[in-house]
Structures are given as C-alpha cells and as structure tokens.
Design a protein around this motif. Structure first.
Motif, PDB file in Angstrom:
ATOM      1  N   ILE A   3       0.834  -1.305   0.153  1.00  0.00           N
ATOM      2  CA  ILE A   3       0.056   0.121   0.054  1.00  0.00           C
ATOM      3  C   ILE A   3       0.832   1.281  -0.074  1.00  0.00           C
ATOM      4  O   ILE A   3       1.764   1.303   0.808  1.00  0.00           O
ATOM      5  N   ALA A   4       0.343   2.345  -0.806  1.00  0.00           N
ATOM      6  CA  ALA A   4       0.940   3.647  -0.667  1.00  0.00           C
ATOM      7  C   ALA A   4      -0.197   4.385   0.030  1.00  0.00           C
ATOM      8  O   ALA A   4      -1.139   4.489  -0.428  1.00  0.00           O
ATOM      9  N   PHE A   5       0.141   4.799   1.335  1.00  0.00           N
ATOM     10  CA  PHE A   5      -0.765   5.546   2.003  1.00  0.00           C
ATOM     11  C   PHE A   5      -0.318   7.016   1.672  1.00  0.00           C
ATOM     12  O   PHE A   5       0.729   7.540   1.839  1.00  0.00           O
ATOM     13  N   LEU A   6      -1.351   7.661   1.093  1.00  0.00           N
ATOM     14  CA  LEU A   6      -1.133   9.196   0.707  1.00  0.00           C
ATOM     15  C   LEU A   6      -2.052  10.016   1.277  1.00  0.00           C
ATOM     16  O   LEU A   6      -3.111   9.757   1.111  1.00  0.00           O
ATOM     17  N   ASP A   7      -1.219  11.152   1.631  1.00  0.00           N
ATOM     18  CA  ASP A   7      -2.113  12.264   1.979  1.00  0.00           C
ATOM     19  C   ASP A   7      -2.758  12.974   0.862  1.00  0.00           C
ATOM     20  O   ASP A   7      -2.455  12.581  -0.350  1.00  0.00           O
ATOM     21  N   ARG A   8      -3.809  13.656   0.712  1.00  0.00           N
ATOM     22  CA  ARG A   8      -4.673  14.390  -0.338  1.00  0.00           C
ATOM     23  C   ARG A   8      -4.121  15.816  -0.392  1.00  0.00           C
ATOM     24  O   ARG A   8      -3.564  16.016  -1.486  1.00  0.00           O
ATOM     25  N   GLY A  10      -2.412  19.293  -0.245  1.00  0.00           N
ATOM     26  CA  GLY A  10      -0.992  19.545  -0.266  1.00  0.00           C
ATOM     27  C   GLY A  10      -0.086  18.424  -0.780  1.00  0.00           C
ATOM     28  O   GLY A  10       1.240  18.884  -0.996  1.00  0.00           O
ATOM     29  N   ALA A  11      -0.497  17.458  -1.102  1.00  0.00           N
ATOM     30  CA  ALA A  11       0.613  16.106  -1.448  1.00  0.00           C
ATOM     31  C   ALA A  11       0.035  16.120  -2.889  1.00  0.00           C
ATOM     32  O   ALA A  11       0.824  15.634  -3.884  1.00  0.00           O
ATOM     33  N   ILE A  12      -1.247  15.948  -3.352  1.00  0.00           N
ATOM     34  CA  ILE A  12      -1.731  15.354  -4.600  1.00  0.00           C
ATOM     35  C   ILE A  12      -2.393  16.589  -5.200  1.00  0.00           C
ATOM     36  O   ILE A  12      -2.357  16.869  -6.445  1.00  0.00           O
ATOM     37  N   ILE A  13      -3.090  17.429  -4.332  1.00  0.00           N
ATOM     38  CA  ILE A  13      -3.783  18.374  -4.968  1.00  0.00           C
ATOM     39  C   ILE A  13      -3.559  19.782  -4.071  1.00  0.00           C
ATOM     40  O   ILE A  13      -3.000  19.500  -3.095  1.00  0.00           O
ATOM     41  N   LYS A  14      -3.889  20.877  -4.581  1.00  0.00           N
ATOM     42  CA  LYS A  14      -3.617  21.905  -4.074  1.00  0.00           C
ATOM     43  C   LYS A  14      -4.165  22.174  -2.573  1.00  0.00           C
ATOM     44  O   LYS A  14      -5.348  21.796  -2.582  1.00  0.00           O
ATOM     45  N   ASP A  15      -3.498  22.817  -1.701  1.00  0.00           N
ATOM     46  CA  ASP A  15      -4.242  23.007  -0.317  1.00  0.00           C
ATOM     47  C   ASP A  15      -4.442  24.467  -0.333  1.00  0.00           C
ATOM     48  O   ASP A  15      -3.729  25.195  -0.928  1.00  0.00           O
ATOM     49  N   TYR A  16      -5.352  24.787   0.501  1.00  0.00           N
ATOM     50  CA  TYR A  16      -5.701  26.258   0.680  1.00  0.00           C
ATOM     51  C   TYR A  16      -5.991  26.684   2.260  1.00  0.00           C
ATOM     52  O   TYR A  16      -5.979  25.846   3.083  1.00  0.00           O
ATOM     53  N   PRO A  17      -5.799  27.733   2.326  1.00  0.00           N
ATOM     54  CA  PRO A  17      -6.043  28.147   3.813  1.00  0.00           C
ATOM     55  C   PRO A  17      -7.411  27.803   4.331  1.00  0.00           C
ATOM     56  O   PRO A  17      -8.458  27.882   3.392  1.00  0.00           O
ATOM     57  N   ASP A  18      -7.498  27.510   5.396  1.00  0.00           N
ATOM     58  CA  ASP A  18      -8.896  26.764   6.014  1.00  0.00           C
ATOM     59  C   ASP A  18     -10.107  27.296   5.398  1.00  0.00           C
ATOM     60  O   ASP A  18     -10.907  26.786   5.190  1.00  0.00           O
TER      61      ASP A  18
END
Length: 126
Positions: A3-8, A10-18
């Motif tokens: 398994i590759a356990f991956l965050d979503r 900021g790791a795969i897609i852009k992250d934004y301020p809350d």
C-alpha cells in the motif's frame, strides 16, 4: 498487499487556507501528481488516501461538501487510470484530540483493520 498511504491536500492536490475551502468545488492537481500516482500503481502498489478533514469538525465545510469534492477527486483519478483502493478521513476538529487525526496512526490502523492483508513492511506513507 503493498500500500502507498498518501495524503491528499498539499500532496496530490492544492491545499488552501482553511477559510477558503468553503468556496473550493473542484480539485486542482499539483504538477506531476497524476504521473507520480500512475508510477506508484505501475510499481504494484495499491493507493489508500488518508486525509485530515478537520474543516468538517470546525463547521467550515459540511460532510456533504467533503463527499462531493472527494467524489470529483476520485473520478478525475479514475479518468487518468488511477484506481484508489480506499479513502480514510478524520472529520474531527483538532481540539477534539481524536486518535485518527494525523500524525497519529488511527487512519492507518483503520485501514489495517479493514484490509488485514496489508503488508506494512512493503508499504509506505507520504
């Protein structure tokens, strides 16, 4: 099972301020992330997403908002030949001190419980 356990975010897609997340309706994939996921799949790993979604617990987004966004995220990956094995998310606010918010291991433990064939010695986390 590897398994590759991956965050979503900021790791795969852009992250934004809350506070911006309430207005974000579709994922913006980071440059090279889809190709990297394809490479991971080609190396024989199944992909499990583990993601903190404390914005649900804070009331910034609803569970329905998260589900719609995540469905679009998964559909986009599928269109690119990437089948995600499963998604585990923590909906709790950070002040709840739950066991599933990363960096705690609750989400990985949930995955291991659901899929006992996971071989952690052959798996990795990003």
């Amino acid at each position: 099972m590897k398994i590759a356990f991956l965050d979503r975010d900021g790791a795969i897609i852009k992250d934004y301020p809350d506070n911006m997340w309430k207005d974000i309706k579709s994922p913006e994939f980071l440059n090279g992330s889809i190709e990297t996921l394809q490479h991971i799949k080609n190396r024989g790993f199944e992909i499990i997403i583990i993601t903190n979604q404390y914005l649900i617990g804070k009331g910034i987004i609803t569970l329905e908002d998260y589900q719609k966004f995540n469905d679009l995220f998964l559909r986009t990956l599928n269109k690119n030949g990437i089948n995600v094995w499963d998604v585990f998310y923590c909906p709790h606010s950070r002040i709840q001190n739950c066991d599933c918010i990363k960096p705690k291991l609750g989400l990985i433990n949930q995955a291991i419980h659901k899929y006992p064939d996971i071989n952690l010695s052959c798996s990795f986390y990003v």
